[in-house]
Write a protein that holds these residues in place. Structure first.
Motif: not given
Length: 120
Positions: A19-38
């Motif tokens: 999740a932390y590594w996704q913050f610089n992603d083009p769409d962090p809201e999708v992937w950070v949220s996905t990993y938070v659910v996990a």
């Protein structure tokens, strides 16, 4: 501590890093949220709580997403990843391939909990 607790604690930490590594992603809201659910489901698993329907939905959604993002050529993607010196994203296809495998990892990590829930 039993093996189930170790398994889910380890994956909760790993998903937090993902999740932390996704913050610089083009769409962090999708992937950070996905990993938070996990992470949430890992913490539930750590406590021995395996909600059948939500786990089933998560596994199915992750598998459908993985199929959707599946790279055209897995072998080309692996070669690209091995040839580069760092983990920066060089192409949009590399990003989609990484997202595919992230979703597959979530589904695989949640599968033992789903099996446990189904047996009860």
């Amino acid at each position: 501590m039993n093996i189930t607790k170790i398994f889910y604690a380890t994956w909760a930490v790993l998903f937090a890093l993902f999740a932390y590594w996704q913050f610089n992603d083009p769409d962090p809201e999708v992937w950070v949220s996905t990993y938070v659910v996990a992470i949430i489901f890992c913490l539930l698993g750590f406590r021995g709580i395996f909600p059948k329907i939500p786990l089933a939905v998560l596994v199915v959604v992750c598998l459908v997403g993985a199929v959707y993002f599946w790279p055209e050529s897995v072998s080309d993607w692996i070669v690209q990843e091995l040839e580069q010196k760092n983990l920066s994203m060089k192409t949009p296809q590399m990003e989609e391939a990484r997202e595919t495998f992230g979703l597959m990892i979530i589904a695989l990590v949640m599968l033992p909990g789903l099996i446990k829930a189904w047996k009860k």
